[in-house]
Write an enzyme that holds these catalytic residues in place. Structure first.
Site, PDB file in Angstrom:
ATOM      1  N   VAL A  77      16.683   3.702  -8.526  1.00 32.50           N
ATOM      2  CA  VAL A  77      16.736   2.356  -9.091  1.00 32.50           C
ATOM      3  C   VAL A  77      16.167   2.359 -10.506  1.00 32.50           C
ATOM      4  O   VAL A  77      16.643   1.632 -11.388  1.00 32.50           O
ATOM      5  CB  VAL A  77      15.977   1.364  -8.186  1.00 32.50           C
ATOM      6  CG1 VAL A  77      15.921  -0.015  -8.825  1.00 32.50           C
ATOM      7  CG2 VAL A  77      16.656   1.288  -6.821  1.00 32.50           C
ATOM      8  N   GLY A  78      15.133   3.181 -10.724  1.00 32.65           N
ATOM      9  CA  GLY A  78      14.576   3.274 -12.068  1.00 32.65           C
ATOM     10  C   GLY A  78      13.655   2.141 -12.448  1.00 32.65           C
ATOM     11  O   GLY A  78      13.519   1.804 -13.632  1.00 32.65           O
ATOM     12  N   LEU A  79      13.004   1.539 -11.452  1.00 28.99           N
ATOM     13  CA  LEU A  79      11.996   0.500 -11.697  1.00 28.99           C
ATOM     14  C   LEU A  79      12.546  -0.718 -12.434  1.00 28.99           C
ATOM     15  O   LEU A  79      11.867  -1.323 -13.267  1.00 28.99           O
ATOM     16  CB  LEU A  79      10.789   1.081 -12.453  1.00 28.99           C
ATOM     17  CG  LEU A  79      10.038   2.203 -11.716  1.00 28.99           C
ATOM     18  CD1 LEU A  79       8.926   2.754 -12.590  1.00 28.99           C
ATOM     19  CD2 LEU A  79       9.469   1.702 -10.399  1.00 28.99           C
ATOM     20  N   CYS A 137       6.325   7.419 -10.016  1.00 28.71           N
ATOM     21  CA  CYS A 137       7.762   7.256  -9.764  1.00 28.71           C
ATOM     22  C   CYS A 137       8.495   8.497 -10.268  1.00 28.71           C
ATOM     23  O   CYS A 137       8.366   8.859 -11.448  1.00 28.71           O
ATOM     24  CB  CYS A 137       8.294   6.017 -10.468  1.00 28.71           C
ATOM     25  SG  CYS A 137      10.083   5.790 -10.258  1.00 28.71           S
ATOM     26  N   LYS A 173      -1.276   4.703  -7.042  1.00 30.80           N
ATOM     27  CA  LYS A 173      -0.230   5.292  -6.206  1.00 30.80           C
ATOM     28  C   LYS A 173       0.099   6.677  -6.739  1.00 30.80           C
ATOM     29  O   LYS A 173       0.580   6.829  -7.863  1.00 30.80           O
ATOM     30  CB  LYS A 173       1.017   4.407  -6.194  1.00 30.80           C
ATOM     31  CG  LYS A 173       2.070   4.861  -5.195  1.00 30.80           C
ATOM     32  CD  LYS A 173       3.188   3.843  -5.087  1.00 30.80           C
ATOM     33  CE  LYS A 173       4.162   4.189  -3.967  1.00 30.80           C
ATOM     34  NZ  LYS A 173       5.217   3.160  -3.829  1.00 30.80           N
ATOM     35  N   GLY A 225      11.651   7.955   3.503  1.00 31.11           N
ATOM     36  CA  GLY A 225      12.046   7.845   4.892  1.00 31.11           C
ATOM     37  C   GLY A 225      11.450   8.940   5.765  1.00 31.11           C
ATOM     38  O   GLY A 225      10.522   9.655   5.357  1.00 31.11           O
ATOM     39  N   GLY A 252       4.926   6.622   3.818  1.00 31.73           N
ATOM     40  CA  GLY A 252       5.891   7.718   3.826  1.00 31.73           C
ATOM     41  C   GLY A 252       6.389   8.019   5.226  1.00 31.73           C
ATOM     42  O   GLY A 252       5.664   8.586   6.042  1.00 31.73           O
ATOM     43  N   THR A 275      11.166   2.438   3.687  1.00 31.67           N
ATOM     44  CA  THR A 275      12.583   2.709   3.920  1.00 31.67           C
ATOM     45  C   THR A 275      13.096   2.070   5.200  1.00 31.67           C
ATOM     46  O   THR A 275      14.247   1.608   5.250  1.00 31.67           O
ATOM     47  CB  THR A 275      12.823   4.225   3.937  1.00 31.67           C
ATOM     48  OG1 THR A 275      12.418   4.765   2.672  1.00 31.67           O
ATOM     49  CG2 THR A 275      14.277   4.559   4.185  1.00 31.67           C
TER      50      THR A 275
END
Length: 315
Positions: A77-79, A137, A173, A225, A252, A275
């Protein structure tokens, strides 16, 4: 309020009291009220919003999401997002109306960007329970991942804490795609982080052999996932064993209540579900119910009593 027959689901996440250990992970619970229509967020510990910068960002070209082997998902998605100011005005009210406890996730392309994001977040300090500094990310093309060394996480977190004036707890994160996770975690805490989110997606790649092209529009993506569960468990266990008492949101591959119990035993204070929500919008509630049932069968009356209670080898 606790229902009849339920144990105590409340946990402490450092300075934050949560009514449940189950937290919706960043980028998986919609922007405003769309998922909340089928999954009331007031029944969760908190909802982490999709990472926001101090500016609007279009993200990566399509295709942005695809299935991965083993029930996983690749995303690039690229934030993408509207920026903190627009989100605060247009989307935060819907979260509040639904009763969500909100964790505001932020990102930037430089330390100054993170500091700017933190300053903008001060305007909603009383309306969010924490900031999550997304330092890891893997699919932001052309920009470095901040959590690959000790120096950047320490400096970035310090700039964020300074930007908030200490008004909002900060959780860093981090990624498992490093060789010195414990040292990086310690650096983030030294910078002033109240705790950590472990882990982010891992770098991945998908190919369409018929077209001989990458599946995702940006090429690389982030793997999430079930394939990540055991990587995440190790990361949480290694960090909390080395840095006991560190508040951690373990994220996760969590898709069942048993998974959540494993993550708590590994040392997480709360559990992020991501996910699983894409395929099942009510997954966070189901996992909460399954964790409650798992505890009841084992006469665990307080979920908090599971945190870091793993029997170590040879113990």
């Amino acid at each position: 309020m606790r229902r009849r027959g339920e144990g105590d689901l409340s946990v402490r996440l450092g300075p934050i009291a949560l009514a449940s250990p189950v937290v919706a992970a960043s980028g998986t619970f919609g922007h405003g009220a769309e998922v909340a229509r089928v999954c009331p967020p007031d029944r969760l510990g908190a909802v982490t919003v999709k990472s926001l910068a101090p500016f609007s960002w279009d993200g990566n070209p399509p295709l942005r999401v695809t299935e991965a082997a083993g029930g996983g998902m690749l995303n690039s998605v690229g934030l993408a997002g509207p920026g903190i100011d627009a989100w605060s005005a247009d989307e935060l009210p819907a979260r509040e109306a639904a009763g969500a406890r909100v964790i505001l996730s932020i990102w930037g392309r430089s330390v100054d960007d993170y500091a700017d994001a933190a300053r903008r977040a001060r305007s909603v300090a009383a309306r969010v329970v924490a900031l999550e500094a997304n330092l890891s990310c893997p699919n932001l093309g052309g920009h470095q991942m901040f959590a690959q060394s000790e120096e950047l996480p320490r400096a970035t977190v310090a700039a964020i804490v300074d930007g908030t004036g200490g008004a909002i707890p900060v959780f860093a994160k981090l990624s498992a795609n490093v060789t010195a996770l414990v040292a990086i975690a310690r650096a983030a805490l030294d910078g002033g982080a109240s705790g950590l989110t472990l882990i982010n997606t891992l770098p991945g790649f998908a190919i369409d052999p018929d077209t001989r092209r990458a599946v995702l529009g940006a090429g690389n993506g982030g793997l999430s996932g079930p394939p990540l569960k055991h990587v995440a468990l190790r990361a949480v266990h290694d960090v909390t064993r080395a840095l006991p008492g560190t508040p951690v949101i373990g994220t996760g591959g969590i898709s069942t209540g048993r998974d959540a119990a494993e993550m708590l035993l590994a040392g997480a204070s709360a559990v992020g579900v991501g996910t699983a929500t894409f395929a099942e919008p009510r997954a966070t509630l189901r996992i909460t119910e399954e964790l409650t049932a798992w505890c009841a069968r084992r006469r665990v009356t307080r979920v908090a009593d599971l945190v870091a209670r793993l029997e170590e080898p040879g113990g």
